[in-house]
Design a protein around this motif. Structure first.
Motif, PDB file in Angstrom:
ATOM      1  N   ARG A 105       0.826  -1.208   0.000  1.00 10.55           N
ATOM      2  CA  ARG A 105       0.000   0.000   0.000  1.00 10.55           C
ATOM      3  C   ARG A 105       0.858   1.255   0.000  1.00 10.55           C
ATOM      4  NH1 ARG A 105      -4.716  -1.787   4.368  1.00 10.55           N
ATOM      5  NH2 ARG A 105      -5.928  -3.097   2.908  1.00 10.55           N
ATOM      6  N   ASP A 106       1.985   1.197   0.697  1.00  5.79           N
ATOM      7  CA  ASP A 106       2.923   2.322   0.699  1.00  5.79           C
ATOM      8  C   ASP A 106       3.469   2.570  -0.706  1.00  5.79           C
ATOM      9  OD1 ASP A 106       4.567   4.305   2.207  1.00  5.79           O
ATOM     10  OD2 ASP A 106       6.208   3.028   1.487  1.00  5.79           O
ATOM     11  N   ILE A 107       3.744   1.459  -1.432  1.00  7.78           N
ATOM     12  CA  ILE A 107       4.194   1.613  -2.823  1.00  7.78           C
ATOM     13  C   ILE A 107       3.098   2.239  -3.671  1.00  7.78           C
ATOM     14  CG2 ILE A 107       4.850   0.309  -4.891  1.00  7.78           C
ATOM     15  CD1 ILE A 107       6.259  -1.680  -3.103  1.00  7.78           C
ATOM     16  N   ARG A 108       1.861   1.814  -3.471  1.00  3.73           N
ATOM     17  CA  ARG A 108       0.735   2.352  -4.250  1.00  3.73           C
ATOM     18  C   ARG A 108       0.577   3.856  -4.030  1.00  3.73           C
ATOM     19  NH1 ARG A 108      -4.496  -1.091  -3.014  1.00  3.73           N
ATOM     20  NH2 ARG A 108      -5.356   0.676  -4.171  1.00  3.73           N
ATOM     21  N   GLU A 109       0.849   4.305  -2.809  1.00  4.96           N
ATOM     22  CA  GLU A 109       0.723   5.743  -2.530  1.00  4.96           C
ATOM     23  C   GLU A 109       1.850   6.530  -3.190  1.00  4.96           C
ATOM     24  OE1 GLU A 109      -1.735   7.322  -1.103  1.00  4.96           O
ATOM     25  OE2 GLU A 109      -2.834   5.432  -0.849  1.00  4.96           O
ATOM     26  N   LYS A 110       3.074   6.015  -3.110  1.00  2.00           N
ATOM     27  CA  LYS A 110       4.231   6.756  -3.622  1.00  2.00           C
ATOM     28  C   LYS A 110       4.381   6.667  -5.130  1.00  2.00           C
ATOM     29  CE  LYS A 110       6.900   6.296   0.645  1.00  2.00           C
ATOM     30  NZ  LYS A 110       8.118   5.752   1.291  1.00  2.00           N
ATOM     31  N   VAL A 111       3.786   5.619  -5.744  1.00  2.00           N
ATOM     32  CA  VAL A 111       3.958   5.445  -7.178  1.00  2.00           C
ATOM     33  C   VAL A 111       3.248   6.551  -7.967  1.00  2.00           C
ATOM     34  CG1 VAL A 111       1.922   4.022  -7.709  1.00  2.00           C
ATOM     35  CG2 VAL A 111       4.060   3.613  -8.927  1.00  2.00           C
ATOM     36  N   LYS A 112       2.318   7.244  -7.312  1.00  2.21           N
ATOM     37  CA  LYS A 112       1.583   8.299  -7.996  1.00  2.21           C
ATOM     38  C   LYS A 112       2.454   9.519  -8.299  1.00  2.21           C
ATOM     39  CE  LYS A 112      -2.653   6.979  -5.537  1.00  2.21           C
ATOM     40  NZ  LYS A 112      -3.700   7.430  -4.584  1.00  2.21           N
ATOM     41  N   TYR A 113       3.517   9.687  -7.524  1.00  2.00           N
ATOM     42  CA  TYR A 113       4.368  10.864  -7.704  1.00  2.00           C
ATOM     43  C   TYR A 113       5.346  10.639  -8.844  1.00  2.00           C
ATOM     44  CZ  TYR A 113       2.502  11.854  -3.082  1.00  2.00           C
ATOM     45  OH  TYR A 113       1.666  12.067  -2.024  1.00  2.00           O
ATOM     46  N   ALA A 114       5.584  11.670  -9.627  1.00  2.00           N
ATOM     47  CA  ALA A 114       6.470  11.588 -10.787  1.00  2.00           C
ATOM     48  C   ALA A 114       7.924  11.451 -10.317  1.00  2.00           C
ATOM     49  CB  ALA A 114       6.316  12.836 -11.655  1.00  2.00           C
ATOM     50  N   PRO A 115       8.783  10.881 -11.171  1.00  2.00           N
ATOM     51  CA  PRO A 115      10.199  10.771 -10.815  1.00  2.00           C
ATOM     52  C   PRO A 115      10.831  12.152 -10.668  1.00  2.00           C
ATOM     53  CG  PRO A 115       9.829  10.128 -13.103  1.00  2.00           C
ATOM     54  CD  PRO A 115       8.485  10.256 -12.473  1.00  2.00           C
ATOM     55  N   THR A 116      11.777  12.270  -9.764  1.00  2.00           N
ATOM     56  CA  THR A 116      12.389  13.580  -9.471  1.00  2.00           C
ATOM     57  C   THR A 116      13.759  13.749 -10.089  1.00  2.00           C
ATOM     58  OG1 THR A 116      13.276  12.657  -7.419  1.00  2.00           O
ATOM     59  CG2 THR A 116      11.134  13.774  -7.311  1.00  2.00           C
ATOM     60  N   GLN A 117      14.549  12.661 -10.223  1.00  2.00           N
ATOM     61  CA  GLN A 117      15.922  12.778 -10.720  1.00  2.00           C
ATOM     62  C   GLN A 117      16.118  12.089 -12.064  1.00  2.00           C
ATOM     63  OE1 GLN A 117      17.295  11.184  -6.718  1.00  2.00           O
ATOM     64  NE2 GLN A 117      18.967  12.599  -7.151  1.00  2.00           N
ATOM     65  N   ALA A 118      15.303  11.126 -12.382  1.00  2.00           N
ATOM     66  CA  ALA A 118      15.466  10.361 -13.623  1.00  2.00           C
ATOM     67  C   ALA A 118      14.206  10.466 -14.472  1.00  2.00           C
ATOM     68  CB  ALA A 118      15.778   8.911 -13.296  1.00  2.00           C
ATOM     69  N   ASP A 119      14.252   9.876 -15.659  1.00  2.00           N
ATOM     70  CA  ASP A 119      13.093   9.903 -16.552  1.00  2.00           C
ATOM     71  C   ASP A 119      12.032   8.884 -16.134  1.00  2.00           C
ATOM     72  OD1 ASP A 119      14.367  11.835 -18.045  1.00  2.00           O
ATOM     73  OD2 ASP A 119      15.284  10.375 -19.409  1.00  2.00           O
ATOM     74  N   TYR A 120      12.479   7.760 -15.548  1.00  2.00           N
ATOM     75  CA  TYR A 120      11.558   6.685 -15.161  1.00  2.00           C
ATOM     76  C   TYR A 120      11.780   6.323 -13.697  1.00  2.00           C
ATOM     77  CZ  TYR A 120      10.492   5.790 -20.088  1.00  2.00           C
ATOM     78  OH  TYR A 120      10.090   5.922 -21.397  1.00  2.00           O
ATOM     79  N   LYS A 121      10.671   6.046 -13.034  1.00  2.00           N
ATOM     80  CA  LYS A 121      10.744   5.501 -11.683  1.00  2.00           C
ATOM     81  C   LYS A 121      10.636   3.979 -11.812  1.00  2.00           C
ATOM     82  CE  LYS A 121       8.763   7.559  -8.225  1.00  2.00           C
ATOM     83  NZ  LYS A 121       7.750   8.092  -7.256  1.00  2.00           N
ATOM     84  N   VAL A 122      11.645   3.278 -11.276  1.00  2.00           N
ATOM     85  CA  VAL A 122      11.738   1.820 -11.440  1.00  2.00           C
ATOM     86  C   VAL A 122      11.665   1.152 -10.069  1.00  2.00           C
ATOM     87  CG1 VAL A 122      13.095  -0.103 -12.347  1.00  2.00           C
ATOM     88  CG2 VAL A 122      13.169   2.131 -13.494  1.00  2.00           C
ATOM     89  N   TYR A 123      10.718   0.205  -9.927  1.00  2.00           N
ATOM     90  CA  TYR A 123      10.597  -0.602  -8.711  1.00  2.00           C
ATOM     91  C   TYR A 123      11.112  -2.009  -9.021  1.00  2.00           C
ATOM     92  CZ  TYR A 123       7.726   2.949  -6.418  1.00  2.00           C
ATOM     93  OH  TYR A 123       7.275   4.108  -5.842  1.00  2.00           O
ATOM     94  N   ILE A 124      12.167  -2.420  -8.318  1.00  2.00           N
ATOM     95  CA  ILE A 124      12.720  -3.775  -8.461  1.00  2.00           C
ATOM     96  C   ILE A 124      12.340  -4.554  -7.208  1.00  2.00           C
ATOM     97  CG2 ILE A 124      14.805  -5.156  -8.756  1.00  2.00           C
ATOM     98  CD1 ILE A 124      16.133  -2.694 -10.018  1.00  2.00           C
ATOM     99  N   ILE A 125      11.448  -5.542  -7.344  1.00  2.00           N
ATOM    100  CA  ILE A 125      10.979  -6.341  -6.203  1.00  2.00           C
ATOM    101  C   ILE A 125      11.609  -7.729  -6.311  1.00  2.00           C
ATOM    102  CG2 ILE A 125       8.986  -7.220  -4.953  1.00  2.00           C
ATOM    103  CD1 ILE A 125       7.301  -5.054  -6.206  1.00  2.00           C
ATOM    104  N   ASP A 126      12.587  -7.994  -5.445  1.00  2.00           N
ATOM    105  CA  ASP A 126      13.308  -9.277  -5.473  1.00  2.00           C
ATOM    106  C   ASP A 126      12.570 -10.325  -4.637  1.00  2.00           C
ATOM    107  OD1 ASP A 126      15.253 -11.021  -6.204  1.00  2.00           O
ATOM    108  OD2 ASP A 126      16.766 -10.306  -4.782  1.00  2.00           O
ATOM    109  N   GLU A 127      12.669 -11.597  -5.060  1.00  2.00           N
ATOM    110  CA  GLU A 127      11.976 -12.713  -4.389  1.00  2.00           C
ATOM    111  C   GLU A 127      10.491 -12.389  -4.205  1.00  2.00           C
ATOM    112  OE1 GLU A 127      13.378 -15.495  -4.075  1.00  2.00           O
ATOM    113  OE2 GLU A 127      15.431 -14.853  -4.470  1.00  2.00           O
ATOM    114  N   VAL A 128       9.854 -11.991  -5.290  1.00  2.00           N
ATOM    115  CA  VAL A 128       8.474 -11.520  -5.230  1.00  2.00           C
ATOM    116  C   VAL A 128       7.504 -12.629  -4.816  1.00  2.00           C
ATOM    117  CG1 VAL A 128       7.965 -12.013  -7.649  1.00  2.00           C
ATOM    118  CG2 VAL A 128       6.789 -10.134  -6.499  1.00  2.00           C
ATOM    119  N   HIS A 129       7.904 -13.897  -4.967  1.00  2.00           N
ATOM    120  CA  HIS A 129       6.998 -14.991  -4.587  1.00  2.00           C
ATOM    121  C   HIS A 129       6.749 -15.048  -3.077  1.00  2.00           C
ATOM    122  CE1 HIS A 129      11.024 -16.771  -3.999  1.00  2.00           C
ATOM    123  NE2 HIS A 129      10.445 -17.480  -3.042  1.00  2.00           N
TER     124      HIS A 129
END
Length: 577
Positions: A105-129
């Motif tokens: 839910r925290d990710i869902r809230e923050k994902v709405k904001y545009a990237p500040t330093q780069a062109d794309y905001k990238v979320y890498i979720i390791d061991e997602v299972h």
């Protein structure tokens, strides 16, 4: 500066440096060049194959202002910040420790904001299972329709644990195990750049132990370099990985091929005492037998994959038939499966050694000449011609005179055993046997085996107690050759009696018989001692139901039936006394 592990120092920073995943890296590069990147990716595959490295490289390449052919420059501020993990727009999350609904839910809230330093905001979720069901549900809508310029990269080693609703919303890339040769080549480049000498065969030992994972290979290499002294040797690699040398396997398989059971068990015991793991021992032997098979069928392919081949290996490859190697592989594979479910793996290894050494080898094929014809002795050829002529004459006579009704042929006599059965001793035990006595013996059997030597335990592992009295114990062996050796080994019998005396205060005389003879001996005893067994009500080891299977008139009926078959029903007349 603090020392860093090799897998961290030599972590890939470009797609071209990821080993063994050319299909995946080329697809990702083309997507960046053609501006056809998706909003969500799923990287799956075994550990240490480059999933997280590829995700970070992809994050750099898509945000790099100076990328060429889909590769990041690794020199601009954005690339360096992502490499060092300090760019706020590239967020790497470990799902193993952040697997709850609140974190998503925290990710869902923050994902709405545009990237500040780069062109794309990238979320890498390791061991997602590792995410919970609620967390997956919370991620679902965001993953399906994320805001503009937001990218999700999910990495996992167990894709079957991810809901299909998540998988269907991603582009899936499967990372495969890295080949042994690719791992060896990469480690060779690293050692050459570090100016460290090495034996080529040591790299193959490390690469095989890594089982297709580059991170595991570099970790093992790091250990081997710390263990050695300014040079990576084969002995250093074997000590660190717990693997066997080719010479050790040459010796072991040669003993088994020659039928030298005791010598093979001595080699096995020595290796286990040196700390070799049973599972690693079996795995090395399976690979060795696989190499023997490849040496016979595709020697060029083996030379490209396995490096150095010893003279002992080549000699075994020339002498063993493929059928024998298939049997070796089957025995080792079955043993590998069995030791997963036992607390005493060494016993199964000893039994496997006995099986390999006592395996009946198929006869080799006749030697062929240069022209390809089979070389046959002239006298043997003459005998074959005479046999063919005789059969041809018999066939011609049969066609001329018509079929002749002959007396039924007697059944072929079974192959005589070379082991002399101790029939009277078995009968003596059966006269006094009780079921309670046998049950006590069977319950204490495994404990008694643990009190024996390695060789004795391996010999008795292929046997089981089948009848017991107050003074005697009948053991049924799977293999006649092992039965004969056990019956002649006085030291073995004395150790068994000592073991039973310690556990049950019971010192029986051992009587060894082949398994295939036990049923016949018991049936014959019941047939010959019916009255005695009926009178002896204390003997409950042989149920009287089995006695009824052998009625007294059986012999008489058998004679009548044979007479009818020989002379016909019209000729034979049965007169009852």
């Amino acid at each position: 500066m603090t020392y860093q592990a090799l897998y961290r120092v030599w972590r890939s920073q470009r797609f071209d440096t990821i080993v063994g995943q050319q299909t995946v890296t080329q697809t990702l590069k083309n997507a960046i060049v053609q501006n056809k990147t998706s909003h969500a990716y799923l990287f799956t595959g075994p550990r240490g194959t480059g999933k997280t490295s590829a995700a970070k490289i992809f994050a750099k390449a898509i945000n790099c202002r100076h990328s060429q052919d889909g590769e990041p420059c690794n020199e601009c501020e954005t690339c360096q910040a992502i490499t060092e993990g300090r760019l706020n727009d590239v967020i790497e999350i470990d799902a193993a420790s952040n697997n709850g609904v609140e974190e998503i839910r925290d990710i869902r809230e923050k994902v709405k904001y545009a990237p500040t330093q780069a062109d794309y905001k990238v979320y890498i979720i390791d061991e997602v299972h590792m995410l919970s069901t609620g967390a997956f549900n919370a991620l679902l809508k965001t993953l399906e329709e994320p805001p503009k310029n937001v990218l999700f990269i999910l990495a996992t080693t167990e894709p079957h644990k991810i809901p299909l609703t998540i998988i269907s919303r991603t582009q899936r890339f499967d990372f495969k195990r890295i080949s042994t040769q690719d791992i060896v080549d990469h480690m060779a480049e690293i050692l050459q750049s570090m100016e460290i000498d090495y034996d080529e065969q040591s790299l193959f030992v490390v690469a095989r132990a890594a089982e297709g994972g580059m991170r595991d290979a570099l970790s093992i290499l790091d250990q081997a370099l710390s263990f050695g002294d300014e040079r990576l040797t084969v002995d250093d690699a074997l000590q660190v990985t717990g693997s066997l040398t080719f010479e050790m396997m040459d010796t072991f398989i040669q003993y088994c091929t020659d039928g030298k059971t005791e010598e093979g068990l001595v080699v096995l015991n020595k290796l286990l005492n040196e700390g070799k793991e049973g599972s690693r021992f079996l795995e090395d032997l399976l690979l060795y037998c696989r190499d023997l098979l490849m040496y016979k069928q595709a020697p060029r392919l083996l030379a490209n994959q396995s490096g150095q081949l010893t003279e002992g290996f080549k000699e075994l490859g020339d002498n063993l038939l493929p059928e024998t190697i298939y049997q070796y592989i089957q025995i080792l594979s079955d043993t590998q499966h069995e030791i997963r479910f036992t607390n005493h793996p060494n016993i199964y290894l000893e039994v496997a050694t006995v099986k390999l050494a006592t395996l009946r080898k198929p006869k080799s094929l006749p030697v062929t000449s240069n022209e390809g014809a089979v070389a046959i002795d002239s006298a043997e050829l003459s005998d074959l011609k005479q046999e063919v002529e005789r059969l041809s004459a018999d066939l011609a006579a049969l066609k001329k005179e018509g079929p002749v009704k002959e007396a039924p042929a007697q059944k072929a006599a079974p192959k005589k055993s070379t082991y002399r059965l101790p029939t009277e001793r078995v009968y003596q035990v059966l006269r006094e046997a009780t079921r309670d006595q046998l049950q006590q013996i069977q319950d204490a059997w495994e404990e008694v085996l643990q009190l024996l030597t390695v060789t004795q335990r391996a010999m008795l592992k292929a046997s089981e107690p089948v009848a017991a009295s107050g003074t005697g114990l009948v053991l049924s062996f799977d293999y006649e050759i092992v039965c004969q050796r056990a019956s002649e080994d006085t030291e073995l019998q004395e150790n068994v009696r000592t073991g039973f005396n310690r556990i049950l205060q019971y010192q029986p005389n051992l009587i060894c018989i082949p398994k295939e003879s036990w049923t016949g001996l018991r049936r014959d005893f019941l047939s010959q001692h019916q009255d005695e067994m009926v009178a002896n009500s204390t003997n409950d080891a042989l149920p009287m139901g089995e006695v009824e299977l052998v009625p007294p008139e059986e012999d008489e009926n058998t004679v009548v039936n044979e007479a009818v078959e020989l002379f016909g029903e019209r000729v034979v007349e049965v007169v009852n006394d």
